[in-house]
Design an enzyme around this catalytic site. Structure first.
Site, PDB file in Angstrom:
ATOM      1  CG  HIS A   7      -0.372   0.002   2.559  1.00 32.57           C
ATOM      2  ND1 HIS A   7      -0.131  -1.171   3.244  1.00 32.57           N
ATOM      3  CD2 HIS A   7       0.036   1.013   3.371  1.00 32.57           C
ATOM      4  CE1 HIS A   7       0.389  -0.881   4.422  1.00 32.57           C
ATOM      5  NE2 HIS A   7       0.503   0.423   4.534  1.00 32.57           N
ATOM      6  CG  HIS A  79       3.718   4.483   5.437  1.00 37.19           C
ATOM      7  ND1 HIS A  79       2.787   5.064   6.279  1.00 37.19           N
ATOM      8  CD2 HIS A  79       3.266   3.213   5.219  1.00 37.19           C
ATOM      9  CE1 HIS A  79       1.842   4.182   6.571  1.00 37.19           C
ATOM     10  NE2 HIS A  79       2.097   3.059   5.934  1.00 37.19           N
ATOM     11  CD  GLU A 130       3.371  -0.588   7.139  1.00 38.96           C
ATOM     12  OE1 GLU A 130       2.809   0.327   6.498  1.00 38.96           O
ATOM     13  OE2 GLU A 130       2.746  -1.341   7.896  1.00 38.96           O
TER      14      GLU A 130
HETATM   15  C1  LIG Z   1       1.297  -0.450  11.281  1.00 37.55           C
HETATM   16  C2  LIG Z   1      -0.122  -0.047  11.144  1.00 37.55           C
HETATM   17  C3  LIG Z   1      -0.408   0.601   9.792  1.00 37.55           C
HETATM   18  C4  LIG Z   1      -0.262  -0.462   8.701  1.00 37.55           C
HETATM   19  O1  LIG Z   1      -0.089  -0.113   7.521  1.00 37.55           O
HETATM   20  O2  LIG Z   1      -0.397  -1.648   9.061  1.00 37.55           O
HETATM   21  C5  LIG Z   1       0.504   1.771   9.545  1.00 37.55           C
HETATM   22  O3  LIG Z   1       1.118   1.973   8.534  1.00 37.55           O
HETATM   23  S1  LIG Z   1       0.643   2.813  10.889  1.00 37.55           S
HETATM   24  C6  LIG Z   1       1.595   4.211  10.252  1.00 37.55           C
HETATM   25  C7  LIG Z   1       1.942   5.120  11.397  1.00 37.55           C
HETATM   26  N1  LIG Z   1       3.115   4.629  12.109  1.00 37.55           N
HETATM   27  C8  LIG Z   1       4.343   5.049  11.772  1.00 37.55           C
HETATM   28  O4  LIG Z   1       4.521   5.866  10.909  1.00 37.55           O
HETATM   29  C9  LIG Z   1       5.487   4.436  12.562  1.00 37.55           C
HETATM   30  C10 LIG Z   1       6.829   4.876  12.017  1.00 37.55           C
HETATM   31  N2  LIG Z   1       6.941   6.318  12.032  1.00 37.55           N
HETATM   32  C11 LIG Z   1       7.675   6.956  13.008  1.00 37.55           C
HETATM   33  O5  LIG Z   1       8.259   6.356  13.887  1.00 37.55           O
HETATM   34  C12 LIG Z   1       7.711   8.464  12.904  1.00 37.55           C
HETATM   35  O6  LIG Z   1       6.651   8.900  12.067  1.00 37.55           O
HETATM   36  C13 LIG Z   1       9.052   9.007  12.311  1.00 37.55           C
HETATM   37  C14 LIG Z   1      10.183   8.676  13.268  1.00 37.55           C
HETATM   38  C15 LIG Z   1       9.326   8.422  10.935  1.00 37.55           C
HETATM   39  C16 LIG Z   1       8.941  10.507  12.157  1.00 37.55           C
HETATM   40  O7  LIG Z   1       8.411  11.019  13.337  1.00 37.55           O
HETATM   41  P1  LIG Z   1       8.450  12.597  13.579  1.00 37.55           P
HETATM   42  O8  LIG Z   1       7.910  13.315  12.375  1.00 37.55           O
HETATM   43  O9  LIG Z   1       7.803  12.893  14.878  1.00 37.55           O
HETATM   44  O10 LIG Z   1      10.018  12.745  13.735  1.00 37.55           O
HETATM   45  P2  LIG Z   1      10.979  13.872  13.322  1.00 37.55           P
HETATM   46  O11 LIG Z   1      10.296  15.198  13.393  1.00 37.55           O
HETATM   47  O12 LIG Z   1      12.216  13.641  14.110  1.00 37.55           O
HETATM   48  O13 LIG Z   1      11.284  13.564  11.762  1.00 37.55           O
HETATM   49  C17 LIG Z   1      12.576  13.178  11.412  1.00 37.55           C
HETATM   50  C18 LIG Z   1      12.777  13.632   9.987  1.00 37.55           C
HETATM   51  O14 LIG Z   1      12.000  12.758   9.153  1.00 37.55           O
HETATM   52  C19 LIG Z   1      11.075  13.531   8.411  1.00 37.55           C
HETATM   53  N3  LIG Z   1       9.858  12.733   8.331  1.00 37.55           N
HETATM   54  C20 LIG Z   1       9.022  12.413   9.322  1.00 37.55           C
HETATM   55  N4  LIG Z   1       8.012  11.649   8.863  1.00 37.55           N
HETATM   56  C21 LIG Z   1       8.219  11.490   7.549  1.00 37.55           C
HETATM   57  C22 LIG Z   1       7.537  10.820   6.501  1.00 37.55           C
HETATM   58  N5  LIG Z   1       6.389  10.150   6.748  1.00 37.55           N
HETATM   59  N6  LIG Z   1       8.030  10.854   5.249  1.00 37.55           N
HETATM   60  C23 LIG Z   1       9.184  11.540   5.008  1.00 37.55           C
HETATM   61  N7  LIG Z   1       9.916  12.223   5.939  1.00 37.55           N
HETATM   62  C24 LIG Z   1       9.406  12.179   7.195  1.00 37.55           C
HETATM   63  C25 LIG Z   1      10.867  14.805   9.172  1.00 37.55           C
HETATM   64  O15 LIG Z   1      10.432  15.821   8.289  1.00 37.55           O
HETATM   65  C26 LIG Z   1      12.256  15.029   9.697  1.00 37.55           C
HETATM   66  O16 LIG Z   1      13.049  15.527   8.640  1.00 37.55           O
HETATM   67  P3  LIG Z   1      13.968  16.831   8.874  1.00 37.55           P
HETATM   68  O17 LIG Z   1      14.539  17.127   7.525  1.00 37.55           O
HETATM   69  O18 LIG Z   1      14.973  16.395   9.915  1.00 37.55           O
HETATM   70  O19 LIG Z   1      13.035  17.901   9.401  1.00 37.55           O
HETATM   71 CO   LIG Z   2       0.957   1.309   6.488  1.00 41.71          CO
END
Ligand SMILES: CC[C@H](C(=O)O)C(=O)SCCNC(=O)CCNC(=O)[C@H](O)C(C)(C)COP(=O)(O)OP(=O)(O)OC[C@H]1O[C@@H](n2cnc3c(N)ncnc32)[C@H](O)[C@@H]1OP(=O)(O)O
Ligand SMILES: [Co+2]
Length: 134
Positions: A7, A79, A130
């Site tokens: 997805h 993602h 993912e």
């Molecule tokens: C699993 C159930 C379901 C499924 O399909 O089955 C799902 O998919 S659930 C989806 C939701 N869960 C997750 O996303 C878990 C993994 N994600 C995380 O742990 C966080 O979202 C993380 C760590 C990727 C980012 O968290 P956060 O934005 O709070 O952290 P930062 O501000 O430190 O970001 C670091 C850096 O990454 C960039 N960033 C954040 N998210 C994304 C993204 N989705 N795509 C691209 N880039 C992303 C953010 O802008 C920061 O960049 P910087 O240049 O340092 O500002």
């Molecule tokens: Co997902």
């Protein structure tokens, strides 16, 4: 290592409104909302012929997508989920190449009842990945 694209996920500010757009406006088949408190999101899946779109909104106080939506208040592609046949072997191989596996590195059960892991977006050209074991 990578199998099919399972997805593409879009984080949305209002899941009900997004469901209407995909169901009514685009005429797509959309699943019922599924709350995933362990993952801090509520999701629906838009069923397509060749893959799915996951629409997700934050659930609870500590949603991992809250900051993403603060940065992108209208929502955005969040993602890509690729299928793997052995998520532990995939994780270990990626770690050996210096890829950051998010969380404690242990797979969690995702929306499809299968083990999933996430890889840091900075390791893949700004794209959160993912992996789902099928
Ligand atoms: C699993 C159930 C379901 C499924 O399909 O089955 C799902 O998919 S659930 C989806 C939701 N869960 C997750 O996303 C878990 C993994 N994600 C995380 O742990 C966080 O979202 C993380 C760590 C990727 C980012 O968290 P956060 O934005 O709070 O952290 P930062 O501000 O430190 O970001 C670091 C850096 O990454 C960039 N960033 C954040 N998210 C994304 C993204 N989705 N795509 C691209 N880039 C992303 C953010 O802008 C920061 O960049 P910087 O240049 O340092 O500002
Ligand atoms: Co997902």
């Amino acid at each position: 290592m990578l199998g099919r694209l399972n997805h593409v996920a879009i984080a949305v500010p209002d899941l009900e409104a997004a469901v209407r757009k995909y169901g009514k406006v685009l005429g797509a088949k959309v699943s019922q909302p599924l709350a995933l408190p362990d993952h801090g999101v509520t999701v629906v899946f838009v069923e397509l012929a060749n893959t799915k779109t996951e629409l997700l909104e934050p659930l609870g106080e500590h949603s991992p997508i809250a900051a993403f939506l603060e940065r992108n208040p209208s929502g955005g592609i969040h993602h890509m989920c690729y299928e793997v046949d052995d998520i532990i072997a995939a994780r270990d191989r990626l770690r050996d190449q210096g890829v950051r596996v998010l969380g404690d590195g242990e797979p969690k059960i995702g929306a499809h009842g299968k083990p999933v892991l996430f890889l840091h977006p900075k390791d893949f050209d700004g794209t959160l990945i993912e992996l789902e074991q099928v």
